[in-house]
Design a protein around this motif. Structure first.
Motif, mmCIF file in Angstrom:
data_model
loop_
_atom_site.group_PDB
_atom_site.id
_atom_site.type_symbol
_atom_site.label_atom_id
_atom_site.label_comp_id
_atom_site.label_asym_id
_atom_site.label_seq_id
_atom_site.Cartn_x
_atom_site.Cartn_y
_atom_site.Cartn_z
ATOM 1 N N MET A 53 -29.271 -60.400 27.536
ATOM 2 C CA MET A 53 -28.533 -60.333 28.861
ATOM 3 C C MET A 53 -28.683 -59.011 29.095
ATOM 4 O O MET A 53 -28.494 -58.023 28.383
ATOM 5 N N THR A 54 -29.116 -58.887 30.455
ATOM 6 C CA THR A 54 -29.008 -57.389 30.957
ATOM 7 C C THR A 54 -28.315 -57.344 32.219
ATOM 8 O O THR A 54 -28.264 -58.261 33.093
ATOM 9 N N SER A 55 -27.615 -56.089 32.443
ATOM 10 C CA SER A 55 -26.766 -56.005 33.418
ATOM 11 C C SER A 55 -27.157 -54.322 33.958
ATOM 12 O O SER A 55 -27.498 -53.809 32.994
ATOM 13 N N ALA A 56 -27.137 -54.242 35.169
ATOM 14 C CA ALA A 56 -27.491 -52.883 35.753
ATOM 15 C C ALA A 56 -26.636 -52.503 36.918
ATOM 16 O O ALA A 56 -26.351 -53.505 37.803
ATOM 17 N N MET A 57 -26.158 -51.279 36.720
ATOM 18 C CA MET A 57 -25.334 -50.707 37.992
ATOM 19 C C MET A 57 -26.042 -49.445 38.453
ATOM 20 O O MET A 57 -26.420 -48.506 37.466
ATOM 21 N N VAL A 58 -26.617 -49.664 39.724
ATOM 22 C CA VAL A 58 -27.419 -48.344 40.266
ATOM 23 C C VAL A 58 -26.834 -47.732 41.804
ATOM 24 O O VAL A 58 -26.548 -48.660 42.520
ATOM 25 N N SER A 59 -26.752 -46.553 41.741
ATOM 26 C CA SER A 59 -26.472 -46.074 43.027
ATOM 27 C C SER A 59 -27.160 -44.948 43.426
ATOM 28 O O SER A 59 -28.141 -44.860 42.635
ATOM 29 N N GLY A 60 -27.247 -44.942 44.925
ATOM 30 C CA GLY A 60 -28.158 -43.814 45.627
ATOM 31 C C GLY A 60 -29.469 -44.576 46.094
ATOM 32 O O GLY A 60 -30.393 -43.880 46.291
ATOM 33 N N LEU A 61 -29.265 -45.941 46.324
ATOM 34 C CA LEU A 61 -30.466 -46.594 46.808
ATOM 35 C C LEU A 61 -30.214 -46.808 48.178
ATOM 36 O O LEU A 61 -29.296 -46.631 48.916
ATOM 37 N N ALA A 62 -31.269 -47.297 48.840
ATOM 38 C CA ALA A 62 -31.379 -47.524 50.237
ATOM 39 C C ALA A 62 -30.250 -48.726 50.726
ATOM 40 O O ALA A 62 -30.156 -49.795 49.733
ATOM 41 N N PRO A 63 -29.412 -48.429 51.532
ATOM 42 C CA PRO A 63 -28.427 -49.456 51.877
ATOM 43 C C PRO A 63 -28.906 -51.077 52.442
ATOM 44 O O PRO A 63 -30.089 -50.888 52.850
ATOM 45 N N ALA A 100 -23.799 -51.824 51.388
ATOM 46 C CA ALA A 100 -23.992 -50.818 52.469
ATOM 47 C C ALA A 100 -24.053 -49.436 52.265
ATOM 48 O O ALA A 100 -24.413 -48.302 53.039
ATOM 49 N N MET A 101 -23.317 -49.181 51.120
ATOM 50 C CA MET A 101 -23.256 -47.884 50.234
ATOM 51 C C MET A 101 -24.424 -47.357 49.500
ATOM 52 O O MET A 101 -24.739 -46.407 48.975
ATOM 53 N N GLY A 102 -25.510 -48.328 49.196
ATOM 54 C CA GLY A 102 -26.610 -48.162 48.469
ATOM 55 C C GLY A 102 -26.300 -48.500 47.120
ATOM 56 O O GLY A 102 -27.136 -47.943 46.212
ATOM 57 N N MET A 103 -25.342 -49.272 46.712
ATOM 58 C CA MET A 103 -25.013 -49.705 45.385
ATOM 59 C C MET A 103 -25.691 -50.935 44.908
ATOM 60 O O MET A 103 -25.448 -51.877 45.859
ATOM 61 N N LEU A 104 -26.323 -50.918 43.882
ATOM 62 C CA LEU A 104 -26.861 -52.320 43.310
ATOM 63 C C LEU A 104 -26.150 -52.887 42.107
ATOM 64 O O LEU A 104 -26.186 -51.898 41.095
ATOM 65 N N MET A 105 -25.820 -53.912 41.941
ATOM 66 C CA MET A 105 -25.578 -54.643 40.735
ATOM 67 C C MET A 105 -26.180 -55.763 40.322
ATOM 68 O O MET A 105 -26.319 -56.566 41.284
#
Length: 145
Positions: A53-63, A100-105
Motif C-alpha cells: 500500500m502506497t500513500s503520497a502527500m506532495v506540495s508545490g505542484l501546479a494547481p 487549488a493550492m498545488g497539494m496532491l494526496m
C-alpha cells in the motif's frame, strides 16, 4: 488434542505476524522535468502480506492538475535510480488531481510481487484524467522493498 490445537493456533499466529512489515517513509525530491515547480513531500510504503500500500502527500505542484505516480524498476542510464530511466510498473499506477493550492494526496495498492524489484517511485504530470504521463517525472524518491 489440546496440544495439537495450541500448536496449530500458534503457528497460524506466528505466520500472520511474519506477513506484516513496518511502514517505510521516503522523501520526494524534485526532478528536472519539474521545471519551475518546487515540489516536496513524502511517500509511505506499507507491505501487508501480498499487497503493498502506497500513500503520497506532495506540495508545490501546479494547481488543479492531474498527476500520475508509479514504481519503476532500475534502468541503465544511471546508477541513481531516479535518473536511471527504468521501466514503469504500470500495475502500481495511482492517479490524482492537485487542489487549488498545488497539494496532491495519492493512495493505492499493488501486488507485492509486482513491485518487489522496484528501485524508485516517481510522480509525473498527467495529460488526462486516465493518468497518461506528460513528462519524465516532476518528483522522485528511491525505494527499497
Amino acid at each position: 488434542m489440546k496440544k495439537t490445537l495450541l500448536v496449530s493456533a500458534m503457528s497460524l499466529a506466528l505466520g500472520s505476524c511474519a506477513m506484516m512489515y513496518a511502514p517505510m517513509t521516503y522523501t520526494l525530491a524534485k526532478q528536472p522535468a519539474g521545471g519551475a515547480l518546487n515540489s516536496s513531500g513524502n511517500v509511505t510504503v506499507k507491505r501487508d502480506g501480498m499487497t503493498v500500500m502506497t500513500s503520497a502527500m506532495v506540495s508545490g505542484l501546479a494547481p488543479n492538475t492531474y498527476y500520475v505516480a508509479h514504481y519503476h524498476n532500475q534502468g541503465t542510464a544511471s546508477t541513481d535510480p531516479c535518473s536511471s530511466g527504468g521501466a514503469p510498473i504500470m500495475s502500481s499506477k495511482i492517479v490524482g488531481r492537485s487542489d487549488a493550492m498545488g497539494m496532491l494526496m495519492l493512495s493505492g495498492s499493488a501486488a507485492a510481487g509486482d513491485v518487489m524489484n522496484a528501485t524508485y517511485f516517481n510522480i509525473h504530470t498527467a495529460s488526462d484524467a486516465a493518468g497518461t504521463p506528460a513528462d519524465a517525472g516532476v518528483s522522485c524518491t528511491t525505494v527499497k522493498m
